[in-house]
Scaffold this motif. Structure first.
Motif, mmCIF file in Angstrom:
data_model
loop_
_atom_site.group_PDB
_atom_site.id
_atom_site.type_symbol
_atom_site.label_atom_id
_atom_site.label_comp_id
_atom_site.label_asym_id
_atom_site.label_seq_id
_atom_site.Cartn_x
_atom_site.Cartn_y
_atom_site.Cartn_z
ATOM 1 N N MET A 97 0.828 -1.211 0.000
ATOM 2 C CA MET A 97 0.000 0.000 0.000
ATOM 3 C C MET A 97 0.864 1.264 0.000
ATOM 4 S SD MET A 97 -3.011 -1.259 2.619
ATOM 5 C CE MET A 97 -3.544 0.395 2.980
ATOM 6 N N PHE A 98 2.021 1.202 0.632
ATOM 7 C CA PHE A 98 2.847 2.396 0.780
ATOM 8 C C PHE A 98 4.190 2.303 0.060
ATOM 9 C CE2 PHE A 98 0.214 2.021 4.629
ATOM 10 C CZ PHE A 98 -0.538 3.170 4.487
ATOM 11 N N PHE A 99 4.377 1.306 -0.779
ATOM 12 C CA PHE A 99 5.678 1.062 -1.399
ATOM 13 C C PHE A 99 6.187 2.252 -2.197
ATOM 14 C CE2 PHE A 99 8.485 -0.608 -4.744
ATOM 15 C CZ PHE A 99 9.488 -1.103 -3.930
ATOM 16 N N THR A 100 5.334 2.880 -2.971
ATOM 17 C CA THR A 100 5.807 4.002 -3.793
ATOM 18 C C THR A 100 6.320 5.143 -2.927
ATOM 19 O OG1 THR A 100 3.547 4.867 -3.937
ATOM 20 C CG2 THR A 100 4.316 3.450 -5.747
ATOM 21 N N ARG A 101 5.807 5.251 -1.718
ATOM 22 C CA ARG A 101 6.252 6.319 -0.819
ATOM 23 C C ARG A 101 7.557 5.972 -0.099
ATOM 24 N NH1 ARG A 101 0.753 7.467 2.407
ATOM 25 N NH2 ARG A 101 -0.611 7.496 0.593
ATOM 26 N N ILE A 102 7.805 4.689 0.136
ATOM 27 C CA ILE A 102 8.961 4.317 0.955
ATOM 28 C C ILE A 102 10.095 3.651 0.178
ATOM 29 C CG2 ILE A 102 7.564 4.038 3.036
ATOM 30 C CD1 ILE A 102 7.836 0.983 2.642
ATOM 31 N N GLN A 103 9.910 3.382 -1.104
ATOM 32 C CA GLN A 103 10.921 2.606 -1.825
ATOM 33 C C GLN A 103 12.284 3.288 -1.882
ATOM 34 O OE1 GLN A 103 9.275 1.916 -5.667
ATOM 35 N NE2 GLN A 103 9.888 3.876 -6.487
ATOM 36 N N VAL A 108 14.478 2.993 5.434
ATOM 37 C CA VAL A 108 13.924 1.677 5.107
ATOM 38 C C VAL A 108 15.016 0.799 4.494
ATOM 39 C CG1 VAL A 108 12.263 0.450 3.646
ATOM 40 C CG2 VAL A 108 11.567 2.539 4.841
ATOM 41 N N ALA A 109 15.789 1.356 3.574
ATOM 42 C CA ALA A 109 16.888 0.603 2.960
ATOM 43 C C ALA A 109 17.906 0.191 4.023
ATOM 44 C CB ALA A 109 17.560 1.433 1.874
#
Length: 185
Positions: A97-103, A108-109
């Protein structure tokens, strides 16, 4: 507490706090099932471990189904499987749901980079524990080490490793049978 609730919460905790898949979950599963709750002996756990490895599907879910069934039949198996699967499902759903915001988020990395060594240690721990409990000779450690090198460093498919191990096991058992027959003759 309701036994089904205890089973669910135990496997939910295992599924929610373990990264790296089934083998990484193994020390936590063993600690909960054998050491904490005493649902199985170490020998029974090793038998379930061997059976779970031989079945298709997710390793940790196979173990949870075996344990749940042994303790509370079909309902226990379903509760344990759901407890194991649900945390991963919820985490993957949230990430999707939030991948585009956190990629591209550096934090996160960094979290995932930091988890890698822990996952490797969690996978190595059950190999060593199983090896010790089976009272195998130190020379037999070359098999998982060689397998890891072939997969990780040389890019060999795990399928070829499994097939090769099966052929080697068959040939080895035939060799042993042949030697036993020759000794009896």
């Amino acid at each position: 507490m309701n036994p089904y609730t205890t089973l669910f919460l135990t496997f939910f905790r295992i599924g929610g706090f373990t990264f790296g898949g089934g083998y990484a979950m193994l020390p936590l599963i063993q600690a909960e099932i054998v050491d904490k709750h005493h649902w199985l002996t170490e020998e029974e756990f090793l038998d379930i471990f061997a059976a779970a490895q031989s079945l298709p599907g997710i390793f940790a879910v196979n173990i949870s189904i075996f344990v749940g069934y042994r303790l509370k039949c079909y309902a226990g198996a379903a509760v344990c499987a759901l407890g194991t699967i649900l945390p991963s499902f919820l985490i993957i759903l949230a990430i999707a749901m939030f991948f585009t915001r956190i990629q591209d988020n550096q934090y996160v990395a960094a979290i995932f980079r930091g988890l890698r060594p822990a996952v490797i240690a969690m996978i190595a721990a059950p190999v060593i524990t199983t090896w010790r409990s089976m009272k195998m000779k130190p020379i037999s450690l070359w098999i998982p080490i060689l397998s890891a090198i072939l997969v990780w460093l040389m890019g060999v498919s795990p399928i070829w490793i499994v097939l090769g191990a099966a052929v080697a096991g068959i040939l080895y058992s035939r060799f042993i049978e042949y030697r036993i027959r020759r000794m009896r003759s």
